[in-house]
Design an enzyme around this catalytic site. Structure first.
Site, short mmCIF file in Angstrom:
data_model
loop_
_atom_site.label_atom_id
_atom_site.label_comp_id
_atom_site.label_asym_id
_atom_site.label_seq_id
_atom_site.Cartn_x
_atom_site.Cartn_y
_atom_site.Cartn_z
N ASN A 14 110.48 26.90 11.06
CA ASN A 14 110.41 26.78 9.59
C ASN A 14 109.04 27.21 9.12
O ASN A 14 108.20 27.64 9.91
CB ASN A 14 110.74 25.34 9.16
CG ASN A 14 109.77 24.36 9.78
OD1 ASN A 14 108.56 24.40 9.49
ND2 ASN A 14 110.26 23.49 10.65
N ASP B 147 115.80 19.62 12.46
CA ASP B 147 116.86 18.61 12.52
C ASP B 147 117.95 19.01 13.52
O ASP B 147 118.70 18.17 13.99
CB ASP B 147 117.49 18.43 11.14
CG ASP B 147 116.53 17.75 10.18
OD1 ASP B 147 115.83 16.82 10.62
OD2 ASP B 147 116.44 18.18 9.01
N LYS C 93 114.70 7.76 2.35
CA LYS C 93 114.07 7.91 3.68
C LYS C 93 113.10 6.76 3.95
O LYS C 93 113.00 6.28 5.08
CB LYS C 93 113.31 9.25 3.76
CG LYS C 93 114.26 10.42 3.98
CD LYS C 93 113.54 11.77 3.93
CE LYS C 93 114.58 12.89 3.99
NZ LYS C 93 114.10 14.19 3.59
N LYS D 271 114.22 4.80 7.25
CA LYS D 271 113.38 5.00 8.43
C LYS D 271 112.36 3.85 8.61
O LYS D 271 111.48 3.93 9.45
CB LYS D 271 112.67 6.35 8.34
CG LYS D 271 113.66 7.53 8.26
CD LYS D 271 113.02 8.87 8.49
CE LYS D 271 114.04 9.99 8.31
NZ LYS D 271 113.62 11.28 8.83
O1 PMT Z 1 102.38 22.53 7.22
P1 PMT Z 1 102.17 22.97 5.79
O2 PMT Z 1 102.42 24.45 5.62
O3 PMT Z 1 100.83 22.55 5.25
O4 PMT Z 1 103.28 22.26 4.90
C1 PMT Z 1 103.26 20.89 4.68
C2 PMT Z 1 104.68 20.27 4.73
C3 PMT Z 1 105.51 20.80 3.57
C4 PMT Z 1 105.37 20.62 6.06
C5 PMT Z 1 104.47 18.72 4.63
O5 PMT Z 1 103.86 18.42 3.40
C6 PMT Z 1 105.81 17.98 4.71
O6 PMT Z 1 106.51 17.77 3.74
N1 PMT Z 1 106.22 17.58 5.94
C7 PMT Z 1 107.49 16.95 6.25
C8 PMT Z 1 108.54 18.02 6.38
C9 PMT Z 1 109.91 17.45 6.74
O7 PMT Z 1 110.35 17.68 7.85
O8 PMT Z 1 110.45 16.67 5.87
P2 PMT Z 1 111.91 15.97 6.02
O9 PMT Z 1 112.20 15.42 4.70
O10 PMT Z 1 112.88 16.91 6.66
O11 PMT Z 1 111.65 14.83 7.09
C10 PMT Z 1 111.26 13.52 6.69
C11 PMT Z 1 110.32 12.91 7.68
O12 PMT Z 1 111.00 12.73 8.94
C12 PMT Z 1 109.09 13.75 7.97
O13 PMT Z 1 107.98 12.88 8.08
C13 PMT Z 1 109.41 14.39 9.32
O14 PMT Z 1 108.21 14.60 10.09
C14 PMT Z 1 110.28 13.34 9.97
N2 PMT Z 1 111.27 13.89 10.94
C15 PMT Z 1 112.26 14.73 10.54
C16 PMT Z 1 113.18 15.20 11.46
C17 PMT Z 1 113.08 14.78 12.81
N3 PMT Z 1 113.94 15.22 13.73
N4 PMT Z 1 112.11 13.94 13.17
C18 PMT Z 1 111.19 13.49 12.26
O15 PMT Z 1 110.29 12.73 12.61
#
Ligand code: PMT
Length: 403
Positions: A211, A280, A338, A342
Site C-alpha cells: 500500500n 488485511d 475500531k 480492538k
Molecule cells: O506512512 P505514511 O505515508 O506517513 O502514512 C501514514 C498512515 C496513513 C499510514 C497512518 O497515518 C495511518 O493511518 N496508519 C494506519 C493505517 C491502517 O492500516 O489503518 P486501518 O484502519 O486499516 O487499521 C486500523 C488499525 O489496525 C491500525 O492501527 C493498523 O496498524 C492496525 N492493523 C490493521 C490490520 C492488521 N492486520 N493489523 C493491524 O494491527
C-alpha cells in the site's frame, strides 16, 4: 540537573577496570555520590582500596559480608541508586543479567534494582560480535537497559576492532545526559513500541501486494517519543527512510513478520502505537515460481492476515494502546468502532482521501479519540506536530493509569 545523584558503579573483570577508577574520580568531582561494587575478577585487576579512596565510600563485593545488621547490603544499594552503571561490562555480566542469573553481589543487585541501568561493554572484538552476546544485548535493550557503545581500535588482547571500553569522559557525558533528561522528559524510562510503514504480501518471487504508506507518520512518532526520553523500538515495514539514530529499528516485510516482532516485545512496553498500514489480506499461497501471463485473466485467492492491534487489545495488561484508522468516509463512525472493538485507549483517525492528509506526504490532519470520551481535532500540520499531539495524549493516559 535533578538533585538525584546517587550512582552505583558496578565494576566487572577486564583490563579496562583502570578506566572505571578514573570514572569514579570524575563522578566524585562532578558532585555525584558514587558507591562501587566489584566482582571477584574485577578485584584481580585493581584493588577495592583504589575505589574506596576515589569514591570516599566503602566498596562492596561479597553478598554474605553483611556489616550492618539493620539492612541487607545488596538490596539497600539496589534501592539507593538513582542510576546503576556497569563499566566495564563483560560478556559474562551481560549474559547473566539478560538471563536472570544472580550468583554474586553484582548480578544479584542488578536483578534487585528498579533504577535505570547504563551498560558500557568492554571485551574482545570477536566476543562482542558473537551472536549470543548480541542476542543478550538486544534482550537487555528490549528490557530498557541503555548501552554506551565500546570504541574501536587496538584492544588489550592484541586484536584491532570494536570492544574497547568507552572513555571515562564519554561515560560521564552519558551519565550527565541521563540525569538532565530525567528532569525534563515525561517518557524517560518508558518502553515505547511504534509500528510504521506498509507491509508486503508476496504473490510469487517477483510480485507482492502493498500500500501507499511511506512510514513518515510512524518515524515521526518514533523520533518524538525518543525526544521525550523513551526507549523506542520501531518495527518498520519496507520504507525508503533512513533508520533514526539511537532507536532500536526492527525491519520486517509481511504482516506475519510484523505480528511476530510486536508480540515478542509487547509485554515489556508501556505504550504501543500502531501507525503501520498492515495488509488485511495476503495471497493464500505464495508461488515458488513467477506466474506466467496468459490470455485469460488471473484470480488470486486471498486470506485474512492476523489483526495485530486486535490481538494486542485482547492481551493488553497495563500498556497504553494507540491505533490509527485510515478512512475515506464515515471517519468518526469507523474510528470509534475500531476503538471499541480492538480495546484501544486512543485511536487517531485520518481521512486519507483529504488533500495533504494520510499517506506519503509530510503533513496530516487527524482527530484523536480517547476511550474516556475525549476528542482532539488537529489542523493540517506536519507529521512531526501530529506526533507530538498523539504522544501528549498518550502520556496523559500513562499518567492516568499510574505508570
Ligand atoms: O506512512 P505514511 O505515508 O506517513 O502514512 C501514514 C498512515 C496513513 C499510514 C497512518 O497515518 C495511518 O493511518 N496508519 C494506519 C493505517 C491502517 O492500516 O489503518 P486501518 O484502519 O486499516 O487499521 C486500523 C488499525 O489496525 C491500525 O492501527 C493498523 O496498524 C492496525 N492493523 C490493521 C490490520 C492488521 N492486520 N493489523 C493491524 O494491527
Amino acid at each position: 540537573m535533578t538533585n538525584k545523584k546517587n550512582v552505583l558503579l558496578c565494576v566487572t573483570g577486564g583490563i579496562a577496570v583502570f578506566k572505571a577508577a578514573a570514572l569514579t574520580s570524575q563522578l566524585s568531582q562532578n558532585g555525584y555520590t558514587v558507591k562501587v561494587m566489584m566482582t571477584q575478577s574485577a578485584m584481580k585487576f585493581v584493588t577495592p582500596l583504589t575505589f574506596q579512596t576515589l569514591s570516599r565510600n566503602p566498596v562492596y563485593h561479597d553478598t554474605f559480608d553483611e556489616k550492618d545488621p539493620s539492612g541487607v547490603a545488596h538490596i539497600d544499594l539496589a534501592d539507593w541508586a538513582d542510576l546503576v552503571v556497569i563499566a566495564p561490562a563483560t560478556a559474562n555480566v551481560i549474559g547473566k543479567t539478560a538471563n536472570g542469573l544472580a550468583d554474586d553481589m553484582v548480578s544479584t543487585t542488578l536483578l534487585a534494582t528498579t533504577a535505570p541501568v547504563l551498560i558500557a561493554p568492554a571485551m574482545n572484538v570477536h566476543m562482542y560480535e558473537h551472536p549470543a552476546v548480541k542476542a543478550n544485548m538486544e534482550r537487555l535493550a528490549n528490557y530498557g537497559y541503555r548501552f554506551i557503545e565500546p570504541g574501536e581500535g587496538l584492544l588489550a588482547c592484541g586484536y584491532v576492532g570494536k570492544g574497547r571500553l568507552a572513555e571515562p569522559d564519554e561515560i560521564l557525558a552519558a551519565i550527565k545526559q541521563f540525569f538532565n533528561e530525567q528532569s525534563e522528559q515525561p517518557l524517560l524510562g518508558k518502553q515505547v513500541i511504534i509500528t510504521a510503514g506498509p507491509t508486503r504480501e508476496q504473490v510469487d518471487p517477483v510480485r507482492f501486494f502493498t500500500n501507499r504508506s511511506s512510514g513518515k507518520m510512524g518515524y515521526a512518532l518514533a523520533e518524538a517519543a525518543q525526544g521525550f526520553g523513551a526507549q523506542v523500538t520501531l518495527i518498520s515495514g519496507p520504507t525508503s527512510l533512513p533508520e533514526p539514530f539511537g532507536i532500536n529499528v526492527i525491519q520486517v516485510k509481511s504482516a506475519e513478520e510484523m505480528y511476530n516482532a510486536v508480540m515478542k516485545r509487547y509485554e515489556y512496553a508501556d505504550l504501543i502505537i500502531k501507525s503501520a498500514a498492515v495488509a488485511d489480506y495476503r495471497p493464500k499461497e505464495v508461488l515458488a515460481q513467477k506466474v506466467k501471463k496468459k490470455d485469460s485473466g488471473l484470480a488470486i485467492e486471498m486470506e485474512r492476515t492476523k489483526d495485530i492491534l486486535q490481538e494486542l487489545g485482547k492481551c493488553k495488561t497495563n500498556q497504553v494502546l494507540v491505533g490509527f484508522a485510515a478512512e475515506t468516509d464515515q471517519v468518526e463512525t469507523y474510528a470509534l468502532e475500531k476503538l471499541e472493538r480492538k480495546n484501544l485507549d486512543i485511536i487517531v483517525a485520518n481521512n486519507v482521501s483529504e488533500v495533504g492528509s494520510g499517506f506519503e506526504g509530510d503533513t496530516n490532519k487527524v482527530t484523536i479519540f480517547g476511550n474516556d470520551g475525549t476528542r482532539i481535532q488537529s489542523d493540517l500540520v506536519s507529521k512531526k506536530e501530529i506526533a507530538m499531539l498523539v504522544l501528549n495524549e498518550a502520556i496523559r493516559y500513562i499518567r492516568k493509569i499510574g505508570k
